[in-house]
Design an enzyme around this catalytic site. Structure first.
Site, PDB file in Angstrom:
ATOM      1  N   ARG A 218       5.378 -13.876   9.140  1.00  0.00           N
ATOM      2  CA  ARG A 218       5.952 -12.521   9.133  1.00  0.00           C
ATOM      3  C   ARG A 218       7.334 -12.522   9.778  1.00  0.00           C
ATOM      4  O   ARG A 218       7.664 -13.386  10.582  1.00  0.00           O
ATOM      5  CB  ARG A 218       5.066 -11.579   9.967  1.00  0.00           C
TER       6      ARG A 218
ATOM      7  N   GLU B 214       0.864  -1.179   0.000  1.00  0.00           N
ATOM      8  CA  GLU B 214       0.000   0.000   0.000  1.00  0.00           C
ATOM      9  C   GLU B 214       0.902   1.230   0.000  1.00  0.00           C
ATOM     10  O   GLU B 214       1.818   1.324   0.833  1.00  0.00           O
ATOM     11  CB  GLU B 214      -0.873   0.018   1.255  1.00  0.00           C
TER      12      GLU B 214
ATOM     13  N   LYS C   6       2.861   1.882  10.784  1.00  0.00           N
ATOM     14  CA  LYS C   6       2.879   3.239  10.235  1.00  0.00           C
ATOM     15  C   LYS C   6       2.380   4.247  11.261  1.00  0.00           C
ATOM     16  O   LYS C   6       2.956   5.332  11.443  1.00  0.00           O
ATOM     17  CB  LYS C   6       2.009   3.296   8.976  1.00  0.00           C
TER      18      LYS C   6
END
Length: 771
Positions: free
Chosen positions: A482, A267, A492
């Site tokens: 992950r 993104e 973020k």
């Protein structure tokens, strides 16, 4: 339910039988298989047949074929595990009905009768080919080779019968074993090639360091991951096959030519971090290892959070890590097609316009939508009104009719957002969600392996469902664990809070673990890629210590970073008997371990500067550096200096030393050699430590006050008046050096002209306190 005794009767131990009964799905299939077989065989269900039935129920991917397969076992047409394995593989490769029974029977040896004479002839032929070696090596010869070759000639022959025939004919040729035959064959010493740095590198598994690692491409090549081959999507467990699947896969192969295709779909609303490095390496690496291509696709479906700087930085980081996208695409490239498909989904009765508020449909047990069964025509009109801007944000959504693995009901496909898009401007006021967009973009780009992290596993069913609901090519989603690091945050939102509160300067502050921050700190991309290779492509989440990444950095920089000399806390030293009327030039090897890689010149004058910590007035036991009565050598200069006079300021602080020098070859060898600079450049040096004090700053049990309360007050120390030798003057931002005895350093972009700024990347050795 099947009693334990029945399962024991078909060849299962009591423990295995109980374990099977705990697996509801398997025990139901096994019950069905046993009842069908008993119907055909009566009570004559022997253990060999029972074992075949168990393996069929346990290994069959598509239960609809169970009756077909059990029929062959019950009729004694499939008699061995070898035949059963071939039958299961055939059914995996032919998911659609009707099955061609003749082709099936040929594929798994139904009706094939291998006679003892055929086995005898095959073994005789194989032994004839290896006769000379057998006579030379006798019983030390690898008999398994004979069996394997005979088996390849007679695929459906019984293995035990072949072994018995091999043993018989070998005995006939060689006679009984002698004492020499019974002695163990000494193992031949394998020639061991010199280990490369890559082979020596440690492997990290679950936070522990092993002794060897394979390159990432080796880990990803071919069958290493048990992934499906392009066009064989249907062989993947859980993949949904429809009547159109095989035709769509045939078209897919015609378009791709059987090429592996992956994608990295970030993104564009933030900067990539260390976890993304694993995703980049996995997606681009898997394609590269298997002769395929990887797309960089921006998932730009959230216009209010997207900025041009993020698009640019993401591509820069992908290329910095050494990968070149096959194509750079955007989800927004496909907005028209996605909208057309949304209309089709409504027409097929698989989507509807809903007016529940966002708050109402959050969580896993929201109330069902009262609009779920509204007429198709009504939803089509309302969806058109959404597109025309007749609904406000939050007043209407388009929802898909499905239940996801995590229990989430009817995920949203489109929502209203009156925000101009970075690329499409004001054309749209409705934007698709990830759940709707992702699989369809993969389909459009004919992705073969949609690789994503484990948290997306709950969306796998919706991924398959949506492609099949629209009758379009359906890729396969594969999940992996992950990569997380301790002592940091990567979200973020939290990084933005750190920037806003002034805890860090920006997204590229070298104390962060964003990729731009690691580049600024001086981490080479090869080290990050090596770290990802050591972590490996695992299904389990990997949470690693930063020092394991730093170890990879040291390995790479030791080979890449030329040496220079710098002094962080300068102490002036005047050589009173300097041996020349003017400055001398000293040749310093760029890499002392390999002088063939060149030298640089540094001036040597009567005034030099050393580290304050390299001088003491009083000598402790074990102290080997400069002190009155204890000379030291100057690295690379060829001189030893001895203190003659210590000069102090009014407060008693040592500010200068007067020394004499002697050529090294006529002096007694000193206990130590120290680094120095002469006619240096003044520079600023930034020394970094961990940003957080605790391993898990986001864990309330570890840090009750929240991550902002856990900041390390000593995470940055700026040395304003450091000195570095003038050989580095031509260096550019991100150039890297090893400052001898101090660590590895990188030129910071804040450098201007002769006023250089260096970031300490890592120390020369790992701090034992951090391990």
């Amino acid at each position: 339910p099947i009693p334990v005794s029945s399962l024991s009767f078909i060849g299962l131990s009591e423990a295995k039988a109980r374990e099977t009964l705990r697996n509801g799905a398997l025990s139901a299939l096994l019950r069905q298989a046993v009842l069908q077989a008993r119907g055909a065989l009566g009570s004559g269900l022997d253990k060999a047949t029972g074992t075949l039935l168990y393996n069929a129920a346990a290994r069959l991917r598509d239960p609809k074929h169970l009756g077909f397969l059990v029929g062959y076992i019950a009729r004694r047409q499939i008699l061995t595990d070898l035949q059963l394995g071939a039958a299961l593989e055939y059914l995996r490769s032919h998911p659609l009905e009707p099955l061609d029974t003749g082709d099936f029977e040929r594929a798994c040896g139904v009706g094939v009768c291998v006679t003892p004479e055929q086995i005898e002839e095959a073994v005789e032929a194989v032994i004839g080919e290896h006769r000379a070696e057998l006579l030379a090596q006798r019983y030390h010869f690898n008999m398994g080779l004979l069996m394997g070759e005979a088996r390849s000639w007679l695929r459906w022959a019984d293995g035990k019968t072949i072994k018995n025939e091999v043993d018989l004919q070998v005995l006939h040729l060689l006679g009984p074993k002698t004492e020499a035959d019974l002695e163990k064959k000494p193992k031949a010493a394998k020639a061991r090639p010199a280990a490369t740095e890559k082979q020596k590198a440690a492997v990290v598994e679950n936070g522990e360091v092993g002794t060897e690692t394979r390159s990432l491409l080796e880990q990803l090549r071919g069958e290493a991951l048990k992934f499906h081959k392009p066009g064989e999507n249907y062989k993947t467990e859980g993949y949904v096959v429809t009547p159109n699947t095989m035709a769509l896969l045939k078209q897919h192969l015609a378009i791709t030519g059987g090429q592996v295709r992956t994608r990295f779909p970030p993104e564009p609303n933030g900067i990539l971090h260390i976890g993304h490095a694993k995703a980049i390496n996995f997606n681009f690496g898997y394609a590269k290892a298997n002769g395929g291509v990887c797309f960089l696709r921006y998932d730009d479906t959230n216009p209010e959070k997207e900025e041009e700087k993020y698009f640019t930085a993401i591509r820069e980081m992908v290329e910095w890590l050494g990968y070149q996208p096959y194509a750079v695409t955007h989800a927004s490239d496909y907005f028209d097609q996605l909208y057309t498909w949304a209309l089709e989904l409504i027409r097929r009765g698989q989507a509807y316009v809903c007016h529940q508020k966002v708050e109402e449909i959050k969580g896993h047990n929201p109330p069902p939508s009262p609009w779920r069964d509204r007429p198709v025509e009504e939803s089509l009109l309302l969806f058109e009104d959404m597109r025309k801007g007749k609904f406000g944000e939050g007043e209407a959504t388009l929802r898909m009719k499905l239940m996801m693995e995590d229990g989430k009901m009817d995920p949203v496909a489109y929502r209203v957002k009156f925000t101009p898009h970075h690329r499409t401007g004001d054309k749209w006021c409705i934007y698709p969600t990830y759940d709707y967009t992702h699989c369809l973009c993969d389909s459009i780009e004919h992705i073969t392996h949609s690789l994503c992290t484990k948290e997306f596993q709950a969306r796998r069913s919706s991924y398959f469902w949506l492609c099949n609901a629209l009758d379009v090519y359906c890729p396969v989603q594969w999940e992996y664990g992950r990569l997380n690091l301790l002592y940091t945050v990567v979200s973020k939102r939290k990084i933005i809070r750190l920037v806003e509160t002034g805890a860090v300067r920006d997204w590229d502050d070298p104390r962060l673990f964003t990729l731009t921050a690691l580049r600024r700190r001086g981490f080479p991309p090869e080290a990050i890629n090596n770290f990802c290779a050591r972590v490996g492509v695992t299904v389990a989440q990997a949470t690693m210590e930063p020092h394991l990444l730093e170890a990879c950095v040291r390995e790479v920089l030791n080979e890449q970073a030329p040496r220079a000399m710098a002094v962080l806390e300068p102490l002036k030293v005047t050589i009173t008997n300097f041996p020349a009327p003017k400055a001398l030039e000293v040749l310093v090897p760029n890499f002392p371990a390999d002088e063939s890689r060149g030298f640089h010149k540094v001036p040597f004058k009567p005034t030099v500067y050393i580290e304050e910590t390299d001088f003491r007035e009083e000598v402790d036991k074990g102290y080997k550096r400069l002190a009155p009565g204890q000379p030291v050598g100057l690295r690379h200069a060829g001189y030893v200096i001895a203190v003659q006079n210590v000069i102090k300021d009014a407060s008693g602080r040592v500010i200068e030393l007067e020394v004499t020098c002697t050529k090294s070859d006529v002096s007694e060898k000193p206990k130590a050699f120290i680094h120095w600079v002469s006619e240096p450049l003044a520079c600023e040096v930034r020394l970094y430590e961990r940003l957080f004090l605790h391993k898990n700053p986001e864990d309330p049990s570890e840090v009750p006050g929240g991550f902002l309360s856990d900041l390390n007050p000593d995470s940055l120390r700026v040395v304003h008046n450091a000195m570095v030798d003038s050989s580095v003057l031509s260096a550019r931002p991100f150039d890297k050096f090893q400052f001898e005895r101090l660590g590895y350093f990188s030129v910071d972009p804040d450098s201007e002209g002769e006023r250089m700024v260096f970031n300490r990347t890592v120390t020369l050795k790992e701090d034992p306190g951090k391990a």
